[in-house]
Design a protein around this motif. Structure first.
Motif, PDB file in Angstrom:
ATOM      1  N   THR A  48       0.853  -1.184   0.000  1.00 46.14           N
ATOM      2  CA  THR A  48       0.000   0.000   0.000  1.00 46.14           C
ATOM      3  C   THR A  48       0.893   1.240   0.000  1.00 46.14           C
ATOM      4  O   THR A  48       2.021   1.212   0.501  1.00 46.14           O
ATOM      5  CB  THR A  48      -0.915   0.035   1.225  1.00 46.14           C
ATOM      6  OG1 THR A  48      -0.112   0.055   2.403  1.00 46.14           O
ATOM      7  CG2 THR A  48      -1.848  -1.165   1.243  1.00 46.14           C
ATOM      8  N   PHE A  49       0.395   2.325  -0.534  1.00 44.26           N
ATOM      9  CA  PHE A  49       1.193   3.530  -0.639  1.00 44.26           C
ATOM     10  C   PHE A  49       1.636   4.025   0.731  1.00 44.26           C
ATOM     11  O   PHE A  49       2.742   4.548   0.891  1.00 44.26           O
ATOM     12  CB  PHE A  49       0.397   4.617  -1.373  1.00 44.26           C
ATOM     13  CG  PHE A  49       1.228   5.782  -1.811  1.00 44.26           C
ATOM     14  CD1 PHE A  49       2.315   5.613  -2.660  1.00 44.26           C
ATOM     15  CD2 PHE A  49       0.923   7.063  -1.382  1.00 44.26           C
ATOM     16  CE1 PHE A  49       3.087   6.688  -3.072  1.00 44.26           C
ATOM     17  CE2 PHE A  49       1.691   8.149  -1.783  1.00 44.26           C
ATOM     18  CZ  PHE A  49       2.773   7.961  -2.630  1.00 44.26           C
ATOM     19  N   SER A  50       0.799   3.822   1.742  1.00 45.86           N
ATOM     20  CA  SER A  50       1.139   4.285   3.093  1.00 45.86           C
ATOM     21  C   SER A  50       2.324   3.530   3.667  1.00 45.86           C
ATOM     22  O   SER A  50       3.082   4.072   4.476  1.00 45.86           O
ATOM     23  CB  SER A  50      -0.068   4.141   4.021  1.00 45.86           C
ATOM     24  OG  SER A  50      -0.453   2.785   4.146  1.00 45.86           O
ATOM     25  N   LYS A  51       2.526   2.286   3.234  1.00 42.49           N
ATOM     26  CA  LYS A  51       3.613   1.466   3.773  1.00 42.49           C
ATOM     27  C   LYS A  51       4.809   1.359   2.819  1.00 42.49           C
ATOM     28  O   LYS A  51       5.837   0.803   3.183  1.00 42.49           O
ATOM     29  CB  LYS A  51       3.099   0.065   4.084  1.00 42.49           C
ATOM     30  CG  LYS A  51       2.055   0.040   5.199  1.00 42.49           C
ATOM     31  CD  LYS A  51       1.576  -1.379   5.462  1.00 42.49           C
ATOM     32  CE  LYS A  51       0.536  -1.409   6.577  1.00 42.49           C
ATOM     33  NZ  LYS A  51       0.035  -2.787   6.809  1.00 42.49           N
TER      34      LYS A  51
END
Length: 305
Positions: free
Chosen positions: A108-111
């Protein structure tokens, strides 16, 4: 009429496994001489070995074809230039380039670490640009060239957890558009394929029954058509399991907002008309869209004068 590649020289990147391997084998079966490029890394781009590429070369030679292997990292322009020089030294020319090499680093972009974002963009986008640039002058001098980019439904339409991959894959469509425009006068045709195939890139993201239905051999017909002598240019084909579609960018009819309507509130009020896909149309180049917008502006100004 049977489509042949006799006398043609093709470079296929990432050809040690999966789609690239099948593309290369079929090109060879149809008469092409091959440069089998594969860095030999894992699915995430780590490591490196020439073993996979050499095995494909041996398959082609055993069937009576001509091929050489190359282990260039497509991210390294100097290595790519050496690969093209090797191709020309061995076979005298380069007619076809299939940009197939790729890696995955899904999160995911957040990770996602930005190093993983950059690595994926480097291989898919910069790697394809490097290879295309390295063959470009040769193809211009020959007045003949066929280049294929490999995009993805993830780039065309979006997919969870693939911000790096999707961004790179959509960028390749933009690169296709530009090279089509610049290469047309020298008979260089540039297309893009969005494959769905059972490879090590997809082995853990598809159920077994789907993997069985989408073998790479069902993608190769579209890929080879797009690099054939009578290929179109600036076309994106999706291919998987024997099914094929074409995707293109379209624009809606311009909506001119005059006076007080040219405001945030005006855009909100007319948003349904601005996004009315019943009015969609494609453009041959960017000037077409600019011209349509300016015509709407000039007509709108006359109507309100």
């Amino acid at each position: 009429m049977t489509i042949r590649f006799d006398g043609r020289v093709a470079i296929v990147t990432g050809a040690g496994n999966g789609l690239g391997r099948v593309h290369a084998l079929e090109l060879a079966r149809r008469g092409a001489k091959l440069v089998i490029n594969d860095f030999g890394g894992s699915r995430d781009g780590k490591g490196g070995s020439s073993e996979a590429a050499q095995k494909v070369v041996e398959e082609i030679r055993a069937a009576g074809g001509e091929a050489i292997s190359n282990g260039a990292n497509v991210c390294d322009f100097a290595q790519v230039q050496d690969m093209v020089a090797q191709a020309k030294a061995a076979f005298g020319r380069v007619d076809v380039l299939i940009n197939n090499a790729g890696i995955l680093r899904d999160k995911t972009f957040s990770k996602m670490e930005m190093a993983d974002f950059q690595a994926v963009v480097d291989v898919h986008l910069t790697g394809s640009a490097n290879c295309s640039k390295a063959v470009w002058e040769t193809m211009r001098e020959q007045n003949y060239g066929r280049i294929l980019m490999t995009t993805s439904a993830s780039g065309l339409f979006g997919n969870f957890g693939q911000a790096n991959y999707g961004a790179a894959k959509m960028a390749l469509v933009g690169l296709m558009h530009m090279l089509h425009v610049e290469g047309a006068k020298n008979n260089i045709r540039v297309n893009t394929i969005a494959p769905i195939g059972a490879t090590r890139m997809t082995e853990d993201v598809m159920p077994p029954e789907m993997l069985a239905a989408v073998q790479p051999e069902k993608v190769t017909p579209a890929a080879l058509f797009l690099v054939s002598e009578n290929a179109p240019s600036r076309i994106t084909l999706s291919a998987g399991g024997g099914a094929f579609t074409s995707t293109r960018l379209v624009d809606t009819e311009p909506v001119y907002l005059a006076g007080a309507d040219c405001s945030v509130e005006g855009v909100a009020e007319h948003f349904a008309s601005i996004t009315d896909w019943d009015t969609q149309r494609p453009y041959e180049h960017s000037n077409g869209q600019v011209q349509a917008l300016m015509e709407a502006v000039m007509n709108g100004l006359k109507a309100t004068a």
